[in-house]
Design an enzyme around this catalytic site. Structure first.
Site, PDB file in Angstrom:
ATOM      1  N   SER A 148      64.545  20.311  40.763  1.00  0.00           N
ATOM      2  CA  SER A 148      64.117  19.224  39.869  1.00  0.00           C
ATOM      3  C   SER A 148      63.596  18.063  40.712  1.00  0.00           C
ATOM      4  O   SER A 148      63.967  17.928  41.890  1.00  0.00           O
ATOM      5  CB  SER A 148      65.336  18.761  39.061  1.00  0.00           C
ATOM      6  N   TYR A 157      74.085  16.280  38.859  1.00  0.00           N
ATOM      7  CA  TYR A 157      72.843  17.033  38.646  1.00  0.00           C
ATOM      8  C   TYR A 157      71.893  16.813  39.818  1.00  0.00           C
ATOM      9  O   TYR A 157      71.398  17.777  40.408  1.00  0.00           O
ATOM     10  CB  TYR A 157      72.192  16.591  37.332  1.00  0.00           C
TER      11      TYR A 157
END
Ligand SMILES: NC(=O)c1ccc[n+]([C@@H]2O[C@H](COP(=O)([O-])OP(=O)(O)OC[C@H]3O[C@@H](n4cnc5c(N)ncnc54)[C@H](OP(=O)(O)O)[C@@H]3O)[C@@H](O)[C@H]2O)c1
Length: 252
Positions: free
Chosen positions: A133, A146
């Site tokens: 990401s 995350y």
């Protein structure tokens, strides 16, 4: 040996798009779609004849199930796509130990273990794509686990792309910013959430497959993610984090 592609998180936005695209590739005979929901997997199989469903929770014993299957079939793994992932936005202190453990399992250990299991069955020209990401470009407070897990996956992918050069196997880290999938909540406490620069799964998957075919170690889809990659490199991390917190504060 059956030429196989393995995709985890096959029942969600980006994973499902990968399944659709890979099913059209002549050199792939079977697409192993890994997911938790039998119902969603069966729906996928009905729309893509090359799909073989693998019901497995990679946060539990799912990796053992996939390993057993690989040992039984002994396939020629042409492509592995570590796509399954979980996200949590909020205070780190509110995460239970169980949640932390399963988070690390799904986002970090499962993709690492799966690469180790698949590599003996991969050959020259085989490809690994790990869905990281743009959150991997800097630490994100309130999205801390995350962004840390995605930095782990990105760095592992880039290092392995170098290590595996002698076997002519490529590893590409895919780093999108916001993508239009079910992972993103559309509102929080009645407030609509905006996702600047959000891109489609088509854009992410098409670019990822193109970059992987060129042997690139990074795939950064869309202008916003590309701009952000450079911005986070040249701006002090403390400033990038401050701006991030200012942008999300109203949703916390
Ligand atoms: N959407 C974004 O803005 C964005 C941005 C950058 C990166 N990403 C990354 O892209 C990847 C795909 O996400 P997405 O946006 O397509 O989200 P999604 O629609 O929520 O899909 C996530 C997939 O992961 C699967 N999964 C989650 N936990 C699992 C587990 N324990 N075992 C097996 N499968 C599991 C889900 O299966 P179930 O259907 O069973 O829940 C689902 O198929 C993730 O790694 C995510 O971090 C997303």
């Amino acid at each position: 040996m059956t030429k196989v592609a393995i995709v985890t998180g096959a029942t969600g936005g980006i994973g499902e798009k990968f399944i659709q695209r890979i099913s059209l590739m002549d050199d792939i005979e079977e697409v192993w779609a890994v997911g938790r929901s039998r119902e969603k997997l069966e729906r996928l199989k009905a729309s893509c004849p090359k799909v073989m469903t693998v019901e497995a929770d990679i946060g539990e014993d799912g990796i053992d199930i996939i390993e057993e299957l690989i040992k039984q079939v002994s396939p020629d793994i042409r492509m592995l796509i570590n796509n399954a992932g979980v996200a949590y936005m909020g205070d780190f202190e509110k995460m239970t130990e169980d949640k932390i453990r399963s988070f690390c399992k799904v986002n970090c250990s499962a993709p690492s273990e799966l690469m180790a299991i698949c590599l003996p069955y991969m050959h020259e020209g085989s490809k690994i794509l790990n869905i990281s990401s743009a959150s991997s470009f800097q630490p994100n407070p309130y999205l801390s686990m995350y962004s840390a897990s995605k930095a782990y996956l990105k760095n592992l992918s880039r290092a392995l792309n170098v290590e595996l050069k002698n076997r002519k196997i490529t590893v590409t880290s895919v780093c999108p910013y916001w993508v239009d999938t079910g992972m993103l909540p559309r509102e929080r406490d009645g407030k609509k959430i905006n996702y600047p620069g959000m891109v489609s799964t088509d854009l992410v998957v098409d670019k990822a497959l193109k970059d992987s075919s060129k042997g690139k170690d990074m795939s950064v889809p869309g202008f916003f993610a590309q701009y952000f990659r450079i911005y986070s490199k040249i701006t002090p991390t403390s400033i990038v984090m401050k701006q991030w917190v200012a942008g999300i504060r109203k949703y916390l």
